[in-house]
Design an enzyme around this catalytic site. Structure first.
Site, PDB file in Angstrom:
ATOM      1  N   THR A   1       0.851  -1.185   0.000  1.00  0.00           N
ATOM      2  CA  THR A   1       0.000   0.000   0.000  1.00  0.00           C
ATOM      3  C   THR A   1       0.892   1.242   0.000  1.00  0.00           C
ATOM      4  OG1 THR A   1      -0.226  -0.090   2.402  1.00  0.00           O
ATOM      5  CG2 THR A   1      -1.935  -1.204   1.103  1.00  0.00           C
TER       6      THR A   1
ATOM      7  N   THR B   1       1.498   4.402   1.602  1.00  0.00           N
ATOM      8  CA  THR B   1       2.288   4.918   2.730  1.00  0.00           C
ATOM      9  C   THR B   1       3.206   3.845   3.296  1.00  0.00           C
ATOM     10  OG1 THR B   1       0.581   6.535   3.264  1.00  0.00           O
ATOM     11  CG2 THR B   1       2.161   6.016   5.012  1.00  0.00           C
ATOM     12  N   CYS B   2       2.720   2.622   3.357  1.00  0.00           N
ATOM     13  CA  CYS B   2       3.517   1.518   3.893  1.00  0.00           C
ATOM     14  C   CYS B   2       4.746   1.264   3.039  1.00  0.00           C
ATOM     15  CB  CYS B   2       2.664   0.255   3.984  1.00  0.00           C
ATOM     16  SG  CYS B   2       1.147   0.463   4.937  1.00  0.00           S
ATOM     17  N   SER B   3       4.577   1.289   1.718  1.00  0.00           N
ATOM     18  CA  SER B   3       5.664   0.972   0.787  1.00  0.00           C
ATOM     19  C   SER B   3       6.587   2.143   0.488  1.00  0.00           C
ATOM     20  CB  SER B   3       5.089   0.469  -0.540  1.00  0.00           C
ATOM     21  OG  SER B   3       4.477  -0.778  -0.357  1.00  0.00           O
TER      22      SER B   3
ATOM     23  N   LEU C   1       7.909   1.144   5.793  1.00  0.00           N
ATOM     24  CA  LEU C   1       8.936   0.106   5.692  1.00  0.00           C
ATOM     25  C   LEU C   1      10.279   0.678   5.242  1.00  0.00           C
ATOM     26  CD1 LEU C   1       9.904  -2.813   5.895  1.00  0.00           C
ATOM     27  CD2 LEU C   1       8.851  -3.240   3.650  1.00  0.00           C
TER      28      LEU C   1
END
Length: 159
Positions: A45, A47-49, A53
């Protein structure tokens, strides 16, 4: 009830890829160790990617220098977690762990319902620092935000 500082990480089993799918329990991950656990709503997703992370990848050496293990979890299957880690260039030692059924996030009271987005049960965005399985710091994001669970923020607030 949401996990609090001073609480012990609940005992559940999770999965990860290491020479095939492996089951790992939370005592194995946390007992006798200093650990930063961060959770994302979903692998791959935006923001996560793009931020969450990658921030832990960038600062992984700083955590390890302090003797702290780093674990990323999401309510995704272990194959997705492995592929996501590979796509972001996760260093050896940063553990990509699957909470596929949301057992850990539910046990900690940190689950969210993302059904409106077609994603079902997911983890809230958070990070925590645990020493020997006891939560010492807890950073839970407000919905839609990415501030307090970043690698930079966690590093700045370690004891």
């Amino acid at each position: 009830m949401v996990i609090q500082i001073g609480d012990t990480i609940p005992e559940v089993t999770l999965k990860h890829i290491h020479d095939g799918v492996r089951v790992v329990d939370t005592p194995t991950l946390f007992t006798g160790k200093q650990v930063v656990l961060f959770a994302v709503p979903g692998a791959f997703t935006p923001t996560c990617s793009e931020h969450h992370l990658p921030g832990f990848v960038e600062h992984f050496a700083a955590f390890r220098k302090r003797g702290i293990d780093v674990i990323c979890i999401a309510v995704n299957d272990p194959f997705v977690m492995q592929a996501w880690g590979e796509s972001v260039g996760v260093p050896e030692g940063l553990q990509m762990v699957s909470d596929g059924n949301g057992d850990l996030v539910k046990a900690m009271g940190l689950e969210m319902d993302a059904s409106a987005y077609g994603m079902g049960l997911r983890a809230k965005r958070f990070a925590l620092y645990a020493d020997d399985g006891v939560v010492k710091q807890l950073f839970v994001e407000a919905p839609g935000e990415f501030k307090v669970s970043s690698a930079e923020h966690v590093l700045a607030h370690l004891d």
